[in-house]
Design an enzyme around this catalytic site. Sequence first.
Site, PDB file in Angstrom:
ATOM      1  NE  ARG A 178     -12.159  42.122 -79.326  1.00 21.80           N
ATOM      2  CZ  ARG A 178     -11.141  41.339 -79.696  1.00 21.80           C
ATOM      3  NH1 ARG A 178     -10.584  41.506 -80.882  1.00 21.80           N
ATOM      4  NH2 ARG A 178     -10.697  40.410 -78.896  1.00 21.80           N
ATOM      5  CG  ASP A 207     -15.834  34.029 -77.159  1.00 23.49           C
ATOM      6  OD1 ASP A 207     -16.374  34.595 -76.186  1.00 23.49           O
ATOM      7  OD2 ASP A 207     -14.947  33.175 -77.038  1.00 23.49           O
ATOM      8  CG  ASP A 258     -15.748  38.016 -69.847  1.00 23.35           C
ATOM      9  OD1 ASP A 258     -14.536  38.317 -69.818  1.00 23.35           O
ATOM     10  OD2 ASP A 258     -16.405  37.955 -70.900  1.00 23.35           O
ATOM     11  CD  GLU A 284     -17.799  39.017 -74.913  1.00 23.80           C
ATOM     12  OE1 GLU A 284     -17.350  39.178 -73.764  1.00 23.80           O
ATOM     13  OE2 GLU A 284     -17.324  38.172 -75.699  1.00 23.80           O
ATOM     14  CE  LYS A 306     -16.045  32.732 -73.491  1.00 24.63           C
ATOM     15  NZ  LYS A 306     -14.702  33.013 -74.019  1.00 24.63           N
TER      16      LYS A 306
END
Length: 315
Positions: free
Chosen positions: A169, A165, A106, A167, A95
């Site tokens: 799921r 990114d 997160d 990740e 990112k």
Amino acid sequence: AAYLARDLVNTPANDLGPDALEKAIRTFAKRHKLEVTVIAGDELLKQNFPMIHAVGRAAAEAPRLVEFSWGKARDPRVTLVGKGVTFDTGGLDIKPSAGMLLMKKDMGGAANILGLAHAIIDAKLRVRLRVLIPIVENAISGPAFRPGDILRARNGTTVEIGNTDAEGRLILGDALALADEESPELIVDMATLTGAARSALGPELPPLYSTDDELARALLAAGAASDDPLWHMPLWAPYESMIASKIADVNNAGASAFAGSITAALFLRRFVRQARAWAHLDIYAWAPEARPGRPFGGTDQGIRAVYGYLKQRYG
């Protein structure tokens, strides 16, 4: 329940890595006299959780899947799954610096699921509750998983990594597959999953996806009654083409920037095949500005809506 979720989300990642989040769950379980099961490190591979392992293996603290249950075995089975990424660098698809500023949140899905579990247990709802929380840090080091890798998920689905990114799921996929194996009455997952959800609906209105329209309507009504709004979004099957892969069953990101929250939900649906109903909440878990009852910072989203529905049905 709300305070538990908010406090966890607000804790910076240097104080809440995978080890500390597991400890917080163990403290919660001890308070409610529950047993906790943890599968960590390479044991994840031995017990067939390859996507959780792949996402978290580059971090200093091992990836893991934390589980606990509560309630009577004869009661309807309700399983909660929460995304527990304690910090997300984006992995090798790193990112930009601005994109990392809030990535301590997160694990907001895991925090909200833990808060919801507290509400259910405290109210003694008539359900057999199972909670699954996959915990990782999406870090960058030599063992990091790569764009172009192919992972075989717990349920056999092959996944091409289009973007490291995407990740959340992946770890949810393995946990949802486990949840689905016992064909529960209901699976609910919560995750700070996509920026696309925020682009579409902003920070205060999480998208809700469900395989059961009646369930979705009931959750919307419960959310409206408790100042915990949700917005029903479609599992639009034609968009499956956006996450198609030429070399695997599915791509975790796909080539298109369109409909990112929908395609993420479609990805997750592949791991729920036997449960009677499934609901996915793509939450933000953060209040960028203080509002009445919602101070600035980590916030509860979805807890009141789901709890209100469950209380009405199983209270």
